[in-house]
Design an enzyme around this catalytic site. Structure first.
Site, short mmCIF file in Angstrom:
data_model
loop_
_atom_site.label_atom_id
_atom_site.label_comp_id
_atom_site.label_asym_id
_atom_site.label_seq_id
_atom_site.Cartn_x
_atom_site.Cartn_y
_atom_site.Cartn_z
N ASN A 171 29.02 8.79 43.34
CA ASN A 171 27.60 8.28 43.02
C ASN A 171 26.97 9.42 43.67
O ASN A 171 26.47 9.65 44.17
CB ASN A 171 27.90 7.15 42.76
CG ASN A 171 28.88 6.03 42.61
OD1 ASN A 171 29.79 6.51 41.82
ND2 ASN A 171 28.53 4.97 43.36
N HIS A 182 21.72 10.51 50.81
CA HIS A 182 22.18 12.12 51.66
C HIS A 182 23.38 12.51 50.98
O HIS A 182 24.26 11.45 50.33
CB HIS A 182 22.78 11.29 53.00
CG HIS A 182 23.13 12.40 54.34
ND1 HIS A 182 22.38 13.11 55.06
CD2 HIS A 182 23.96 13.13 54.02
CE1 HIS A 182 22.73 13.78 55.66
NE2 HIS A 182 23.81 14.20 55.20
N HIS A 184 26.97 12.02 49.96
CA HIS A 184 28.24 11.41 50.19
C HIS A 184 29.11 11.42 49.23
O HIS A 184 28.66 10.98 48.16
CB HIS A 184 27.51 10.89 51.62
CG HIS A 184 27.34 10.13 50.63
ND1 HIS A 184 25.97 9.33 50.27
CD2 HIS A 184 27.81 8.48 50.52
CE1 HIS A 184 26.19 8.11 49.47
NE2 HIS A 184 27.22 7.65 49.69
N GLN A 186 32.66 8.67 48.58
CA GLN A 186 33.48 8.09 48.95
C GLN A 186 35.00 8.37 48.47
O GLN A 186 35.20 8.33 47.86
CB GLN A 186 33.47 6.02 48.52
CG GLN A 186 31.68 6.12 48.95
CD GLN A 186 31.73 4.85 48.38
OE1 GLN A 186 31.92 3.86 48.89
NE2 GLN A 186 30.48 4.29 47.37
#
Length: 362
Positions: A171, A182, A184, A186
């Site tokens: 996302n 930051h 990233h 999942q």
């Protein structure tokens, strides 16, 4: 690919990945000294025929902190540790402290609908040490490493007997619900194949049985043959395009040209060309808006257990915009009926993205 496996003070696992050897003396920090002991559970939705996960502890997770309190930055002060150590590494993966699913779940509560423990696993994937960067700004070789990391995590999680499906996703942007800026993503590992990939698998298997070849392979060949009207990237091994059936304006799919079911079946050349395709799409998104473009990206591979003929690894990206100043949100027909109504033709949005010049680093 080099990797180093560590354990945090609160018991969570951390794996560092790099294109270079990693210092084995690194220690895994954590902002938390004690385990959280989350206990999510599932409740069955009888009318939809699917599970819903409940994880109330996620209300306490970190939400859009200022840069000086970024938990995904490398630790600069041992007295105030973050989630990640300083050192020469490229990508980091650690157990989510606020998971929606966990192998430690137990004792699901009773309800008027069937319930189950929230078995599964959730990981955070930190794409880079640089908090000001983005996935599209990373070098092609770094993106190729990330694709290899996704494969390593999918293989590792998928080998667990209670895991049926592993989904890497990102996302990006507060418009799609991100809680940390930051760069990233999942990874969710599910106890059964979720509804969306399950239906994808059914469609791909049916097409293979009827036509003797893969569904996405057929779609890609048709896109190339259709005067490349919706293509954004066409490489020797990978392709990116706005699908003719796009449900969102500026929706893009990225895939290998040959049928590959899982990340671990990719070779180095596949990963490099997929990285070029993905970087091209992300740079076009940002170039069209002249600012960071929010999106949700999910990578669909074959279920973890067994053989699944017809599966074709690919990513789907969904920006929430109709136009640069107007959001596309799910409304009555999409949410209530699952019947999408799109007010923009895929060909028009593909043309806008095609017009954005892109320069790759290699």
């Amino acid at each position: 690919m080099h990797q180093l496996q560590l354990t945090k003070p609160d018991g969570r696992r951390l794996t560092l990945y790099s294109r270079r050897p990693i210092d084995t003396g690194l220690q895994a920090p954590s902002p938390f000294a004690e385990p959280l002991h989350p206990n999510p559970h599932l409740r069955w939705h009888p009318l939809r025929g699917e599970w819903v996960a409940y994880a109330a502890h996620r209300q306490d997770r970190t939400f859009l902190p200022p840069p000086e309190y970024n938990p995904l930055a490398v630790t600069s002060d041992p007295e105030h540790p973050t989630e990640l150590p300083a050192g020469d590494w490229d990508v980091a993966v650690f157990d989510n402290r606020f998971p929606s699913l966990t192998a430690a779940a137990h004792d699901a509560p009773l309800s008027t609908v069937p319930t189950a423990i929230g078995n599964g696993h959730c990981e955070v994937v930190v794409f880079t040490q640089d908090p000001s960067s983005s996935l599209g700004r990373l070098p092609v070789e770094h993106l190729a490493l990330l694709i290899e990391v996704w494969g390593d995590r999918c293989r590792h999680l998928g080998q667990q007997h209670d895991i049926a499906y592993v989904l890497p996703f990102e996302n990006r942007g507060k418009e799609v619900g991100v809680t940390l800026h930051h760069p990233h993503g999942q990874i969710y590992a599910y106890p059964e194949v979720p509804p969306v990939p399950r239906r994808m698998g059914e469609q791909q298997a049916a097409h293979l049985a009827e036509h003797g070849r893969g569904l996405l392979e057929t779609m890609i060949e048709r896109e190339i043959a259709d005067h490349a009207r919706r293509l954004l990237y066409l490489g020797e091994l990978a392709v990116a395009w706005v699908p003719a059936c796009a449900r969102y304006p500026y929706e893009v799919w990225v895939a290998t040209r040959r049928p590959v079911a899982r990340f671990e079946q990719l070779c180095d050349a596949d990963r490099l060309d997929l990285a070029r395709a993905l970087k091209t799409v992300l740079l076009k998104y940002d170039g069209l808006w002249q600012r960071p473009m929010p999106y949700l990206m999910a990578w669909y591979s074959a279920p973890s257990q067994g053989d699944h003929p017809g599966w074709h690894l690919h990513a789907q990206l969904w920006p929430p915009y109709r136009t640069p100043d107007k959001l596309k949100v799910l409304a009555g027909t999409e949410l209530a009926a699952g019947w999408f109504a799109v007010d923009a033709l895929p060909e028009d949005k593909a043309a806008e993205l095609q017009a954005v010049p892109v320069e790759l680093d290699r």
